[in-house]
Design a protein around this motif. Sequence first.
Motif, PDB file in Angstrom:
ATOM      1  N   PHE A  61       0.643  -1.305  -0.020  1.00  0.00           N
ATOM      2  CA  PHE A  61      -0.138   0.062  -0.138  1.00  0.00           C
ATOM      3  C   PHE A  61       0.743   1.250   0.091  1.00  0.00           C
ATOM      4  N   GLY A  62       1.930   1.115   0.191  1.00  0.00           N
ATOM      5  CA  GLY A  62       3.194   2.204   0.090  1.00  0.00           C
ATOM      6  C   GLY A  62       3.059   3.549   0.989  1.00  0.00           C
ATOM      7  N   GLN A  63       2.154   3.573   1.936  1.00  0.00           N
ATOM      8  CA  GLN A  63       1.926   4.662   2.895  1.00  0.00           C
ATOM      9  C   GLN A  63       1.243   4.115   4.074  1.00  0.00           C
ATOM     10  N   ARG A  64       1.219   5.020   5.022  1.00  0.00           N
ATOM     11  CA  ARG A  64       0.546   4.635   6.399  1.00  0.00           C
ATOM     12  C   ARG A  64      -1.153   4.688   6.126  1.00  0.00           C
ATOM     13  N   ILE A  65      -1.801   3.558   6.952  1.00  0.00           N
ATOM     14  CA  ILE A  65      -3.122   3.638   6.463  1.00  0.00           C
ATOM     15  C   ILE A  65      -3.936   3.779   7.864  1.00  0.00           C
ATOM     16  N   ALA A  66      -5.051   4.217   7.847  1.00  0.00           N
ATOM     17  CA  ALA A  66      -5.787   4.359   9.189  1.00  0.00           C
ATOM     18  C   ALA A  66      -6.160   3.065   9.966  1.00  0.00           C
ATOM     19  N   HIS A  67      -6.439   3.070  11.242  1.00  0.00           N
ATOM     20  CA  HIS A  67      -6.662   2.020  11.741  1.00  0.00           C
ATOM     21  C   HIS A  67      -8.287   1.762  11.384  1.00  0.00           C
ATOM     22  N   GLY A  68      -8.368   0.514  11.317  1.00  0.00           N
ATOM     23  CA  GLY A  68      -9.826  -0.122  11.153  1.00  0.00           C
ATOM     24  C   GLY A  68     -10.737   0.560  12.177  1.00  0.00           C
TER      25      GLY A  68
END
Lengths: 157, 157, 157, 157, 157, 157
Positions: free
Chosen positions: A53-60
């Motif tokens: 995904f290449g970048q930070r993702i938000a927590h579910g």
Amino acid sequence: MAHAQFFEEYEPGSGRKTIGRTITESDIVLHAGQTGDFYPHHMDAEWCKTQPFGQRIAHGTLIFSIGVGLTASAINPHAMSYGYDRLRFVKPVFIGDTIHTLVTVKEKRRDPRRPSHGIVVEMYEVRNQHDETVLVCEHLLLVEYGRLKSAADSSPQ
Amino acid sequence: MAHAQFFEEYEPGSGRKTIGRTITESDIVLHAGQTGDFYPHHMDAEWCKTQPFGQRIAHGTLIFSIGVGLTASAINPHAMSYGYDRLRFVKPVFIGDTIHTLVTVKEKRRDPRRPSHGIVVEMYEVRNQHDETVLVCEHLLLVEYGRLKSAADSSPQ
Amino acid sequence: MAHAQFFEEYEPGSGRKTIGRTITESDIVLHAGQTGDFYPHHMDAEWCKTQPFGQRIAHGTLIFSIGVGLTASAINPHAMSYGYDRLRFVKPVFIGDTIHTLVTVKEKRRDPRRPSHGIVVEMYEVRNQHDETVLVCEHLLLVEYGRLKSAADSSPQ
Amino acid sequence: MAHAQFFEEYEPGSGRKTIGRTITESDIVLHAGQTGDFYPHHMDAEWCKTQPFGQRIAHGTLIFSIGVGLTASAINPHAMSYGYDRLRFVKPVFIGDTIHTLVTVKEKRRDPRRPSHGIVVEMYEVRNQHDETVLVCEHLLLVEYGRLKSAADSSPQ
Amino acid sequence: MAHAQFFEEYEPGSGRKTIGRTITESDIVLHAGQTGDFYPHHMDAEWCKTQPFGQRIAHGTLIFSIGVGLTASAINPHAMSYGYDRLRFVKPVFIGDTIHTLVTVKEKRRDPRRPSHGIVVEMYEVRNQHDETVLVCEHLLLVEYGRLKSAADSSPQ
Amino acid sequence: MAHAQFFEEYEPGSGRKTIGRTITESDIVLHAGQTGDFYPHHMDAEWCKTQPFGQRIAHGTLIFSIGVGLTASAINPHAMSYGYDRLRFVKPVFIGDTIHTLVTVKEKRRDPRRPSHGIVVEMYEVRNQHDETVLVCEHLLLVEYGRLKSAADSSPQ
């Protein structure tokens, strides 16, 4: 801010769309701090660069909490949330994405344990700025019947 | 902090208990601020005095987020959370209550769409200091099979 | 999350590396808010442009707090932190830098005042994404001797 | 808010006392969130009841950060903090305690590597409302010599 | 940090300039969370793109709170803030703008209800990095007369 | 959440009452952190014990920001806030007090500079749980005339 609605008044198929909210780096930092989930998926930009995904993702749990929170604009004094079904994280949410929630009355049914209330199932779809669904769940509401309430209201005190 | 575990290694019935966490007034204030849910159930101590529960209660999404966050102590690089089922708010959580989460492997099944992964269902029970269950849900994990991984690891590159 | 270890079990030269954490603008804003240190080095992007480092830098106490916090993944019930020596801010940390901490057991010595415990000195090196050291310090741990503990455990109660 | 002071102007033995600050449950919750240190000593009121100190205690890094932050009321443009020595956590700080910091110039010495600057060692003592010392450390400041500065100022540009 | 000043000592026309502060996305997120104002002007970057100002703007109450907060560097024990007049939001403040406050003593007058105090009106101008005024207001201070105080101090106790 | 209202539709004397909100210690800590105002009136419980009010009080800017924020439940797309007049801090607000805001349309007037808009003055009274007024101010709104809007809407595009 109150919007009273009895069980009879929920119409399957009807719906509403909330206002939007941009998910910021601050939201992720604050949610990590609130939950204690500091996994690198959310907190380590360098490691994320090495991932698909290449970048930070938000927590579910952040997207769920904000997606639900967006619907909290009008209190129905006759309803009570008692749970969620089929919560799914469909797509990742990235810093800078803007989400909103679509609420649709999916179905109504009797509450087998409580004659005074029925169960309303609301479909929540959280969508991003490209109108892609990022999270879905079914919200279970326990809602009072109006006829009983009305009967009670007209009875002598 | 990493604890690698393949699908085959999850044992139905096995479990663990997280450390505890006291739910504070700050947590509620911060969660209201994060989600925009300022309903009087969480934010208006005077109104709450007039209600059956008599005091402010934590947001359902807060207890879910912290209950899940408490389990986030060891990352399994072979697993991916993809959703939750049957999330229920069983009892209210009040300011000053201390919660922990019990995680039990409930069942394992094949993923019909992905031969390389199986689905592990973990039961989450969030309990308070009186060992009463306040929230339950089923956590759905997509976990890689080790045999495939091992085969891939031993194949020439 | 607990990892019990007696004084005898610490091995000079052994070490571990924590997960990483990206230092965000939010972290600086929150740390200013927590400490009351709103010096322009951290909070005034315009003034920083006129300075040798050219941009806002993280508070020393922030990098120390997060650098130490990153090591807090496993509790040793037999150890107690009682201080730090030779804490030095070696290089500035900028918004967007990603840090991790290297922990190395540097030395062990008797505690002259407590026969039941020894002192373990851990070297903490906080490094950025270029593997440059940004902060160093020595962490002083008071750790229980296992032989005494074991003796106590086997004694009649 | 600026208070310019050259190396020559620091007088060993002189000191100042900061304003006070009450350490709240919020401070601990926010610091746990900032650092990721959710150890039960700080976050689990029930577990703390079973311990010698009987209640939640503030993180050492929190008291250090706030104790140092309290001194940050006047910027000296000629000084630069470069580290701390002999940081010790002398007594626990509980929710509701009020701390302040005493700053005393302990000693001054030449900087062997920089002829333009000297090293000032400030003693920091953080005390609670009973005037008990809870934390001590020595703050190392690199301070410019005024004579050189003055010479530079009067030189033609 | 204290700077005692009697009514007689305020000089109309005199003034001071605070240090600067960059308004960050975090500040807006935190202020929305504190106030419950999640209007899309502050929180929805996509919607803002369709508006004349083109981007998210800071809450008026945020700029007022920070603009006032910047002046809070020195406590005058003889003065008490009792209100503000003519608060105007002159220009929007965007994420990344850096503001400071100019404080000027505008006028002094007797307090018709309190012979021991006078009213000092301070003009606050909050300016951005282009030296454009973004907010103005008049701060009303109730300040003790020194002559009365001095008389009281010299009277027998 | 939108509630469109033209200038003509505001009726002097009409009003509404917001939901309530308990002011917590967290709110004060967060507001100090946001504004940098750490004055002992808000942050030092020990010093406050020696003062007439006997305990910590909320910042004026906090009560103003929350009092205004409570009114932000419905967006009027035809209105724009441009300032406040006669903001007064009438009584202190303590930790645990619960406030709400009464909004009353006080007067309407033409905007001398803009023929398309009128000025609506709303009276804001922030009250505590004893129905005592703690803060008052007049909110100035610039509101579009409907007749012009309607004319524009019916014109050919």
